[in-house]
Design an enzyme around this catalytic site. Structure first.
Site, PDB file in Angstrom:
ATOM      1  CD  GLU A 193      -3.166  -2.622   9.364  1.00 44.89           C
ATOM      2  OE1 GLU A 193      -2.720  -1.540  10.143  1.00 44.89           O
ATOM      3  OE2 GLU A 193      -4.517  -2.945   9.598  1.00 44.89           O
ATOM      4  CD  GLU A 253      20.361  16.950   0.817  1.00 46.59           C
ATOM      5  OE1 GLU A 253      19.617  17.463   1.194  1.00 46.59           O
ATOM      6  OE2 GLU A 253      21.678  16.864   0.420  1.00 46.59           O
ATOM      7  CD  GLU A 307      24.491   6.081   9.336  1.00 45.82           C
ATOM      8  OE1 GLU A 307      24.294   6.567  10.346  1.00 45.82           O
ATOM      9  OE2 GLU A 307      23.884   5.555   8.306  1.00 45.82           O
ATOM     10  CB  SER A 367       8.104  -2.578  16.015  1.00 44.67           C
ATOM     11  OG  SER A 367       8.991  -1.554  17.037  1.00 44.67           O
ATOM     12  N   PRO A 368       8.660  -6.652  16.408  1.00 48.96           N
ATOM     13  CG  PRO A 368       8.942  -8.775  17.752  1.00 48.96           C
ATOM     14  CD  PRO A 368       9.416  -6.752  18.338  1.00 48.96           C
ATOM     15  N   GLY A 369       5.792  -7.178  16.043  1.00 44.46           N
ATOM     16  CA  GLY A 369       4.585  -7.207  16.180  1.00 44.46           C
ATOM     17  C   GLY A 369       3.936  -6.747  14.863  1.00 44.46           C
ATOM     18  CB  ILE A 428      -1.231   0.473   1.386  1.00 41.17           C
ATOM     19  CG1 ILE A 428      -0.517   0.289   2.728  1.00 41.17           C
ATOM     20  CG2 ILE A 428      -1.952  -1.110   0.810  1.00 41.17           C
ATOM     21  CD1 ILE A 428      -1.172  -0.042   3.447  1.00 41.17           C
ATOM     22  NE  ARG A 434      15.545   9.420  15.863  1.00 38.10           N
ATOM     23  CZ  ARG A 434      16.134   8.760  14.791  1.00 38.10           C
ATOM     24  NH1 ARG A 434      16.130   9.104  14.118  1.00 38.10           N
ATOM     25  NH2 ARG A 434      17.648   7.929  15.128  1.00 38.10           N
TER      26      ARG A 434
END
Length: 181
Positions: A38, A140, A92, A113-115, A14, A64
């Site tokens: 999902e 950037e 990194e 977040s394996p759910g 989607i 964040r």
């Protein structure tokens, strides 16, 4: 075959963006009933536990958007196509902190977040840090402030609820329990 495995019979994408892809899977549950899942598809990432020779944890502070706040985190970033976790980790570290490392030690790989997401983070300890004169530029659209925090202070911040990021909490606990002071 895993006794709890869900068999996918159809996948609909989607959204396919720059970082993630969103899918809806039609699955058959272990009891034979249908269900929908999902899912967020992510290329994976690395996180680093950079520890200076004098026992300080090199961290970054950055905003964040998903949480609407600034967080204190260990350096991290997503895997690029065809890039090994080790190469990503070194890249990194340089981009986010301006350091290179003499030793890069794999710690573990974990699910975030394996759910609902398949993102895994490859965690590395970085020691033998050396400041780079002209480090590679970071993204950037990424604004970070570099901090060097004594491990004991980072543990206290975690205990006080000042560290809210899971990969960072895991990293601090690992560093503390492994005796990296």
């Amino acid at each position: 075959m895993d006794k709890f495995e869900e068999r996918t019979v159809h996948t609909e994408t989607i959204y396919d963006g720059k970082i993630i892809r969103l899918e809806i899977d039609d699955v058959i549950l272990p009891d034979g009933k249908p269900a929908k899942r999902e899912l967020v598809r992510h290329p994976g990432a690395v996180a680093l536990i950079p520890i200076t020779d004098d026992g300080k944890l090199v961290m970054v502070e950055q905003y964040r958007k998903a949480l609407g706040m600034t967080l204190l985190e260990v350096p991290a970033g997503k895997l690029e196509p065809g890039e090994s976790p080790e190469v990503t980790a070194r890249r990194e570290l340089e981009e986010e902190t301006g350091y290179s490392c003499g030793r890069l030690e794999p710690v573990t790989t974990f699910a975030t977040s394996p759910g609902f997401a398949d993102e895994t983070i490859h965690l590395f300890a970085a020691t033998g840090l050396c400041k780079i004169d002209n480090p590679a530029a970071g993204d950037e659209d990424e604004f970070v402030e570099l901090l060097e925090i004594p491990l004991e202070e980072a543990v206290s911040m975690l205990d006080e609820g000042k560290i809210r990021d899971a990969k960072t909490a895991f990293s601090i606990l690992w560093a503390d329990r492994s005796g990296r002071r």
